[in-house]
Design an enzyme around this catalytic site. Structure first.
Site, PDB file in Angstrom:
ATOM      1  N   SER A   1       0.838  -1.198   0.000  1.00  0.00           N
ATOM      2  CA  SER A   1       0.000   0.000   0.000  1.00  0.00           C
ATOM      3  C   SER A   1       0.869   1.243   0.000  1.00  0.00           C
ATOM      4  O   SER A   1       2.054   1.200   0.350  1.00  0.00           O
ATOM      5  CB  SER A   1      -0.896   0.023   1.240  1.00  0.00           C
ATOM      6  OG  SER A   1      -0.144   0.360   2.399  1.00  0.00           O
ATOM      7  N   ASP A   2       0.299   2.358  -0.392  1.00  0.00           N
ATOM      8  CA  ASP A   2       0.921   3.641  -0.096  1.00  0.00           C
ATOM      9  C   ASP A   2       0.817   3.850   1.408  1.00  0.00           C
ATOM     10  O   ASP A   2       0.126   3.110   2.121  1.00  0.00           O
ATOM     11  CB  ASP A   2       0.228   4.765  -0.876  1.00  0.00           C
ATOM     12  CG  ASP A   2       1.132   5.967  -1.103  1.00  0.00           C
ATOM     13  OD1 ASP A   2       2.117   6.131  -0.346  1.00  0.00           O
ATOM     14  OD2 ASP A   2       0.859   6.763  -2.020  1.00  0.00           O
TER      15      ASP A   2
END
Length: 828
Positions: A272-273
């Site tokens: 994920s970011d």
């Protein structure tokens, strides 16, 4: 200090600048094969892993597997991500650093390469490979195993704060540049992360906005660089903050499992970011790893890392109670360990880390800066500087002495060193030359007088190491209506200044000084300041301002210097940054006013741009030349002097169109397109992005896609086109250097619409390009290879690629608006 306040935590759905501060600070701290288990998510690919990866993960406890599916803070607090490994199984630690234009580490320097948009502007795959090799070696030498880059999101919004970190408005340029950079980085032994998947094309409201994008636009515009990166063997992908067609990008089974893994055959892992994981069940929807922890401030070395929100204890509990199958965790851990094995990290005798090659890195940085610079304008051959024009110069602008090396945010790399352009120009002008300097645009000015602040503000140290809290609560009195620069210098930590409705963020990733130009009315304005100190340093704060009178006086000095010189060289800049899009396309501060006034005083005015994306140029017709150096990296000063004096012939080309006005581009005037309404945006322009939109609407840009001048001239023959055995095209063009200097030309091939397709089509699209170097008078016949995919379009009805058949116009030339030869091509 008036008391301790809670530093806000970053959450999805929040877009406040203070939330962004901690998101960025978090990135600072912070053989034989066997089939892998595939937990029943629809469309999940049956991926093959090395026997070593599968065998090792099979020996892990649940806790050990979970330790792989979320990044922790680096114990040394130097990089963005850390995995502890499993020492008992011989699995080493893993460290990841921010990118994509250098290895970003807290408290350490690295090679600050030119901005990726400058790299793409070289239109040279070999240059991107060299750029990648420097990043790969630097990263390995600095103790890293992975870099979070390259970024390859589309330049859809001209205002985009991170446009400098990516490549182009055109998917072919983005694809080729990304692939070459990935191969360079990974060839040096460092893993890459293709980001941000997908449709992450703006910073405003990035945490919450949902992008509605039709399938054809996704396939033809948004996906190509990601698909190419997957096929090039990128070790990992990073999913985006924004939603896509109603689902979070980091919890999107269709995007991550079906498209990425099943259709493209992606073999790596998806992270994920920072804090973009939507929930624990995202691990069943294609997300393998959570990045980001909620931070109360700086966590000093030695202190435990805060827990993961979704892929830590919450995931373990979900596995134990049967909500999430353990096979999903096993699969994600295998994907990560598999890549570690591919890169030799599991070897009993892993490859030794190299020493840094600072000289070699400097040379590549300079070469990319020279080849990516775009000469936008050159009236009367004002450049290169020669004779009196090169020996009597007034240099103007703050970035001439404080070089603009890179943009702001998590890609803000602190260089090993960076010369000032003023110094390199003086050295190149030589003994006996007269080179003067005026700032023209103050960024800090003077400290705000004590009498203007109530209560008094004590400049200097505000917090001791590790402290956080409110620093000031009072008012600023403004003596008269006008535009004021309000400047904040924060060292040793970060500060948020709230002046009325204006928010100013300051600290390392925002540059040395944060100083927006604000329209303020006479009287008192509410002023509050909060911040935090890093664990090892106190937070020191200075408040300055530039009054309207001071700004005018500074411009007047620059005008006087310009009037006395044969040539005026004005350095102008913008501040592209993660977290915030530019409010408009104008140069910040009073720079437009400065350039106009200087050009009125000296008709031989040259403007050097240190910008990350397109800017408006209301002063353009008054100037003689404009050279766009982008954010040129740590060798930018040397490259700038070489280009100004003609030691190097400019050969860069624009990878994005420059609009002529604020309301003349694809997302202008429609808030549903940008920035969105009620957290929803629609890509209703479809495939007509950048030059495709300008062609469709018959609007003339300020500078077209592919534009870039030279100090020499080139001719191109009409193209000869033949079909290849793989279904593509082979285009040959003879190019001649008809001028007096050696130079490089980029031959660009564009293909027109098919008469047999009813789906939306561009009037023309770039389908191939190549760069050729020629001596004066030399001719070469070059080949532009056009892949079969470039002849196709995405057919939504059949959910597949179809060839656009029939007679189609193929044109070649020097830009999208300078097409010099054509041929009708029958496609079947």
């Amino acid at each position: 200090m008036t008391g301790k306040t809670r530093i806000p935590r970053v959450r999805r759905g929040r877009t406040t600048p203070r939330a962004f501060t901690l998101a960025v600070v978090g990135t600072l701290l912070a053989g034989t094969t066997v089939a892998a288990a595939t937990p029943g998510a629809a469309g999940t690919a049956h991926v093959q892993y090395t026997s070593k990866a599968a065998e090792l993960v099979a020996q892990m406890t649940l806790d050990e597997k979970i330790s792989f599916v979320h990044w922790a803070l680096d114990p040394d607090r130097q990089n963005v991500g850390y995995l502890p490994g499993v020492p008992r199984l011989g699995i080493p630690e893993l460290r990841a650093a921010d990118g994509p234009n250098g290895i970003r580490l807290v408290g350490r320097t690295a090679t600050a390469l030119p901005a990726p948009v400058a790299l793409a502007s070289t239109f040279d795959d070999s240059m991107a490979d060299s750029y990648g090799k420097v990043m790969g070696r630097d990263g390995r030498a600095l103790g890293q195993d992975m870099v979070l880059g390259p970024m390859m999101n589309n330049i859809r919004v001209p205002h985009g704060g991170r446009n400098y970190e990516t490549f182009s408005e055109d998917p072919l340029v983005s694809s080729r540049t990304a692939v070459a950079q990935i191969k360079g980085i990974q060839g040096a032994g460092l893993m890459t992360t293709a980001k941000h998947f997908a449709a992450n094309n703006q910073e405003n409201n990035r945490f919450s906005v949902n992008a509605t994008v039709d399938e054809q636009t996704l396939r033809e515009i948004e996906f190509p660089a990601f698909e190419a990166s997957s096929k090039a063997g990128a070790a990992s992908f990073m999913c985006a903050y924004n939603g896509l067609n109603g689902k979070p990008s980091c919890g999107n089974d269709e995007l991550l499992n079906n498209v990425l893994r099943t259709q493209w055959g992606f073999q790596g892992w998806v992270m994920s970011d920072w804090l973009a994981t939507p929930g624990t069940d995202a691990i069943t929807k294609g997300l393998d790893q959570e990045m980001g922890v909620e931070l109360p401030g700086d966590i000093p070395p030695g202190e435990p890392s805060p827990p993961a929100k979704f892929f830590g204890d919450a995931l373990k509990q979900a596995v134990l109670n049967g909500t999430i199958p353990e096979a999903a965790v096993t699969q994600s851990a295998e994907r990560i360990v598999n890549q570690m094995d591919k890169f030799g990290l599991l070897s009993a005798t892993p490859a030794p880390r190299p020493e840094r090659d600072k000289a070699g890195a400097q040379a590549v940085s300079r070469k990319v800066a020279e080849n990516g610079a775009v000469l936008l304008r050159n009236e009367g051959q004002a450049l290169p500087l020669a004779g009196d024009a090169g020996r009597s110069i007034a240099v103007i602008g703050p970035t001439a002495v404080d070089p603009k090396v890179t943009g702001l945010g998590s890609a803000h790399v602190v260089p090993d060193s960076a010369a000032a352009p003023l110094d390199t120009i003086k050295a190149r002008a030589g003994a006996g030359a007269t080179v003067t300097y005026e700032t023209g645009e103050e960024t800090f000015g003077t400290q705000i007088p004590a009498a203007q602040l109530s209560p008094a503000f004590n400049q200097g140290v505000q917090l001791q190491p590790g402290q956080a809290g409110a620093l000031y609560d009072g008012t600023l009195t403004v003596p008269a209506d006008g535009e004021y620069r309000i400047a904040v210098k924060a060292t040793g930590g970060y500060a948020t200044v709230q002046l009325g409705s204006h928010t100013i963020e300051a600290g390392q990733v925002y540059g040395k000084v944060s100083s927006p130009l604000l329209k303020l009315t006479k009287g008192t304005h509410k002023l509050t300041i909060s911040g935090f100190a890093m664990s090892a340093t106190p937070l020191s704060l200075e408040l300055g301002w530039v009054t309207p009178e001071a700004a005018d006086a500074t411009i007047a000095k620059a005008v006087e210097a310009a009037r006395k010189a044969r040539t005026a060289v004005v350095f102008a800049y913008d501040d592209g940054t993660e977290g915030v899009d530019r409010p408009n396309l104008s140069l910040p501060g009073t720079q437009d006013k400065l350039i106009s006034a200087v050009a009125d005083a000296n008709p031989n005015t040259v403007v050097v741009l240190n910008t990350g994306s397109s800017v408006l140029m209301p002063w353009l017709s008054k100037t003689r030349a404009v050279l766009d150096m982008w954010y040129p990296g740590q060798a930018g000063a040397e490259a700038t002097a070489a280009l100004l004096y003609g030691d190097v012939n400019p050969s860069g080309k624009l990878t994005q169109s420059f609009p002529a006005a604020e309301n003349q581009h694809a997302v202008a005037g429609d808030p549903n397109r940008y920035p969105g309404v009620d957290n929803q945006q629609t890509y209703s322009e479809g495939i007509h992005v950048g030059y495709r939109w300008f062609d469709k609407e018959n609007v003339k840009p300020l500078f077209p896609f592919g534009h870039g001048l030279s100090y020499t001239s080139f001719t191109q023959s009409a193209p000869t086109v033949v079909r290849t055995s793989t279904g593509g095209l082979k285009v040959t063009v003879t190019v001649r250097n008809s001028g007096q200097r050696a130079g490089q030309e980029v031959v660009q091939a564009y293909l027109g619409a098919s008469p047999n397709v009813t789906a939306p089509q561009a009037k023309k699209k770039l389908v191939g390009y190549t760069k050729v170097a020629l001596a004066p008078g030399e001719s070469k016949t070059v080949t532009v290879n056009v892949d079969r995919r470039q002849l196709q379009y995405w057919d939504a009805a059949s959910d597949s690629w179809r060839t656009g058949t029939g007679s189609r116009l193929l044109q070649t030339g020097s830009s999208s608006a300078d097409l010099r030869g054509s041929s009708q091509v029958t496609v079947w």
